[in-house]
Design an enzyme around this catalytic site. Sequence first.
Site, PDB file in Angstrom:
ATOM      1  N   SER A 147       0.851  -1.188   0.000  1.00 20.40           N
ATOM      2  CA  SER A 147       0.000   0.000   0.000  1.00 20.40           C
ATOM      3  C   SER A 147       0.885   1.236   0.000  1.00 20.40           C
ATOM      4  O   SER A 147       2.074   1.166   0.364  1.00 20.40           O
ATOM      5  CB  SER A 147      -0.893   0.004   1.244  1.00 20.40           C
ATOM      6  OG  SER A 147      -1.565   1.221   1.412  1.00 20.40           O
ATOM      7  N   TYR A 160      -2.996   0.043  10.721  1.00 20.64           N
ATOM      8  CA  TYR A 160      -3.009  -0.435   9.335  1.00 20.64           C
ATOM      9  C   TYR A 160      -1.672  -0.124   8.664  1.00 20.64           C
ATOM     10  O   TYR A 160      -1.088  -0.966   7.980  1.00 20.64           O
ATOM     11  CB  TYR A 160      -4.154   0.230   8.577  1.00 20.64           C
ATOM     12  CG  TYR A 160      -4.238  -0.144   7.110  1.00 20.64           C
ATOM     13  CD1 TYR A 160      -4.902  -1.299   6.711  1.00 20.64           C
ATOM     14  CD2 TYR A 160      -3.665   0.658   6.119  1.00 20.64           C
ATOM     15  CE1 TYR A 160      -4.998  -1.646   5.366  1.00 20.64           C
ATOM     16  CE2 TYR A 160      -3.749   0.320   4.780  1.00 20.64           C
ATOM     17  CZ  TYR A 160      -4.415  -0.832   4.410  1.00 20.64           C
ATOM     18  OH  TYR A 160      -4.491  -1.182   3.074  1.00 20.64           O
TER      19      TYR A 160
END
Length: 256
Positions: A147, A160
């Site tokens: 990501s 996260y």
Amino acid sequence: MRDNTLFSLAGKRALVTGASRGIGLALARGLGQYGAKIVLNGRTREPLEAARMVLDGDGIEAVTARFDVTDQDAVIAGVEAIERDHGPIDILINNAGIQRRAPLEQFSRKDWDALIATNLNAVFFVGQAVAQHMLPRKQGKIVNICSVQSELARPGIAPYTATKGAVKNLTKGMATDWARHGLQVNGLAPGYFQTEMNENLVADKDFTKWLCQRTPAGRWGRVDELVGAAVFLSSEASSFVNGHILMVDGGLTSSV
């Protein structure tokens, strides 16, 4: 004309985790369009079957493999069953992931554990189980979905970010251990894409305005725009690419 098979996935079998929807389904469909036979993984039968029917409608050969990627014993059994019943796994797309949002000082242990289990443990469990079959064959492609949060943080998603940063370095570690045995292990790092997981952010006009100003491309990404990168990392075209994190983010991580 040069050999046009460099990006072909014909004859290859790809296992895609978290493949019922969103990025997982888009990547499964994209790899299938380049010739791969697809194994769709998820935990729930109905969404998996719906995803299989989408691929079937495109003429893509696909089967489902239902197991929980956070359960190591289930992963080992599931990978063994795929190898036994369908054939060797040539490509792994380690895509399963979840998001939890809250201020860090209020973040619950339950949500922390869920993020670690799905976003990090599962990458190790599935990657290791698949690699144990790839290593004796001295070939295989593993693509871990990272990501922009592998590199950058935003308020409310620190845990996260921690998991995706860990996946980035786990990818590099996998490449360091396994490249000498003929495997290529790389990461594909999406920026902000219009998916079910981001639907609240997409609907937030203020966030979308900020994102379009922050991203050089000036817009959200479309999930089909991840396919080219995934095909590259899954094909012979990336035969000497290892431990690389390929950003597909409209330039977000290149700009301040």
